[in-house]
Design a protein around this motif. Sequence first.
Motif, PDB file in Angstrom:
ATOM      1  N   UNK A 243       0.840  -1.202   0.000  1.00 18.17           N
ATOM      2  CA  UNK A 243       0.000   0.000   0.000  1.00 18.17           C
ATOM      3  C   UNK A 243       0.875   1.252   0.000  1.00 18.17           C
ATOM      4  N   UNK A 244       1.912   1.255   0.831  1.00 16.91           N
ATOM      5  CA  UNK A 244       2.841   2.389   0.881  1.00 16.91           C
ATOM      6  C   UNK A 244       3.562   2.552  -0.454  1.00 16.91           C
ATOM      7  N   UNK A 245       4.061   1.442  -1.003  1.00 17.90           N
ATOM      8  CA  UNK A 245       4.805   1.520  -2.274  1.00 17.90           C
ATOM      9  C   UNK A 245       3.919   2.025  -3.411  1.00 17.90           C
ATOM     10  N   UNK A 246       2.678   1.566  -3.469  1.00 21.00           N
ATOM     11  CA  UNK A 246       1.754   2.037  -4.507  1.00 21.00           C
ATOM     12  C   UNK A 246       1.486   3.528  -4.371  1.00 21.00           C
ATOM     13  N   UNK A 247       1.293   3.995  -3.138  1.00 20.09           N
ATOM     14  CA  UNK A 247       1.021   5.419  -2.921  1.00 20.09           C
ATOM     15  C   UNK A 247       2.233   6.267  -3.289  1.00 20.09           C
ATOM     16  N   UNK A 248       3.420   5.796  -2.944  1.00 19.77           N
ATOM     17  CA  UNK A 248       4.644   6.526  -3.325  1.00 19.77           C
ATOM     18  C   UNK A 248       4.764   6.601  -4.843  1.00 19.77           C
ATOM     19  N   UNK A 249       4.499   5.492  -5.518  1.00 15.18           N
ATOM     20  CA  UNK A 249       4.571   5.489  -6.984  1.00 15.18           C
ATOM     21  C   UNK A 249       3.599   6.505  -7.580  1.00 15.18           C
ATOM     22  N   UNK A 250       2.385   6.590  -7.012  1.00 17.11           N
ATOM     23  CA  UNK A 250       1.403   7.547  -7.521  1.00 17.11           C
ATOM     24  C   UNK A 250       1.869   8.980  -7.276  1.00 17.11           C
ATOM     25  N   UNK A 251       2.375   9.247  -6.074  1.00 20.75           N
ATOM     26  CA  UNK A 251       2.827  10.601  -5.767  1.00 20.75           C
ATOM     27  C   UNK A 251       4.001  11.011  -6.661  1.00 20.75           C
TER      28      UNK A 251
ATOM     29  N   UNK B 235      11.901   5.494  -2.185  1.00 16.97           N
ATOM     30  CA  UNK B 235      11.228   6.556  -2.931  1.00 16.97           C
ATOM     31  C   UNK B 235      10.441   7.525  -2.086  1.00 16.97           C
ATOM     32  N   UNK B 236      10.278   7.230  -0.792  1.00 15.14           N
ATOM     33  CA  UNK B 236       9.520   8.114   0.076  1.00 15.14           C
ATOM     34  C   UNK B 236      10.226   8.304   1.402  1.00 15.14           C
ATOM     35  N   UNK B 237       9.801   9.326   2.132  1.00 17.45           N
ATOM     36  CA  UNK B 237      10.319   9.614   3.469  1.00 17.45           C
ATOM     37  C   UNK B 237       9.223   9.244   4.459  1.00 17.45           C
ATOM     38  N   UNK B 238       9.434   8.175   5.239  1.00 23.98           N
ATOM     39  CA  UNK B 238       8.398   7.631   6.110  1.00 23.98           C
ATOM     40  C   UNK B 238       8.596   8.052   7.556  1.00 23.98           C
ATOM     41  N   UNK B 239       7.472   8.239   8.267  1.00 26.05           N
ATOM     42  CA  UNK B 239       7.498   8.383   9.720  1.00 26.05           C
ATOM     43  C   UNK B 239       6.181   7.871  10.282  1.00 26.05           C
TER      44      UNK B 239
END
Length: 317
Positions: free
Chosen positions: A171-179, A222-226
């Motif tokens: 879910x996180x990877x898909x959202x990062x790809x979209x962003x 690809x994203x910065x997570x917290x």
Amino acid sequence: MTADLIREEILTATASHPHMRRLFERSLLRPALPTAVVHPVTEDSLKGALAAHRLGMMQAILVGPEHKIRECAAQNDIDLSDIDIRDTEHSHEAAEAAVSLVRSGEVRALMKGSLSTDELLGAVLHKTTGIRTERRISHVYYLDVPSYPKALFISDAAINIHPDLRAKKDIVCNAIQMAQAMGISLPKVAILSAVEKINPDIPSTLDAAALCKMADRKQIVGGLLDGPLAFDNAINLEAANSKGIDSPVAGDADILIAPDLESGNILAKQLIYLGNAQAAGILMGARVPIMLTSRAEKMAGRLLSCALAQAAALPLV
């Protein structure tokens, strides 16, 4: 309705939502997205698809019972003279035929018409004839919230009911790809829970911590997570500072990852109905983006979801 009138209608509908207006305007610069429209046998589903086709946003192939499509067009004064129609007996066959068009490379996106989500996803996820990938499919909302300085992505609010850690990673990877497709090179991802501290009695806080460690170990890139972050800490810097949270994500999130479908769905709909947000959404994680609009979705919602699918499939260069 002519292309000029359609364009003016959408520009009017997005007048108070600059992020959505920018999404729509950029979509007009992209090439038409070859799209199979699955079972468009109602006025809204047919008009929305053809409006996107007339604007050059998509190259529509209508897949479904031809007699029903033409009957709907005749009843609503819709011109089908230049539209490719692939005849099927019923909606189930339409879903299978549309997925086959993806597998053959003839189309690069799917748009849901007047059939159930389960029926469409049954064809998409079929083990031998579907278009699944190694990732789990998830829904990504794109919201223009007037009280927030930038667009927000929320996931997953439509598909995965109780995602485990493996599903949340996808879910996180898909959202990062979209962003990233929308031009955000390093999106800030807030993993939501009810609190900002790890609590073994609240499983979503453990998942949030694990996801952040996965990002540290390059299992998510690809994203910065917290996380875990409560909603207020994720989107309001003052709230984050009051809790002593030192994070580049807190108060400035691009993506909100919900603990489960119920919380994500409630959050998105609160923003839409109480926060005057405008929303579009697509499914990510399959071979192609899937526009999963409601059967009752009006033209503006269908066109904005089409613009989102264009961004996912045809990034501007």
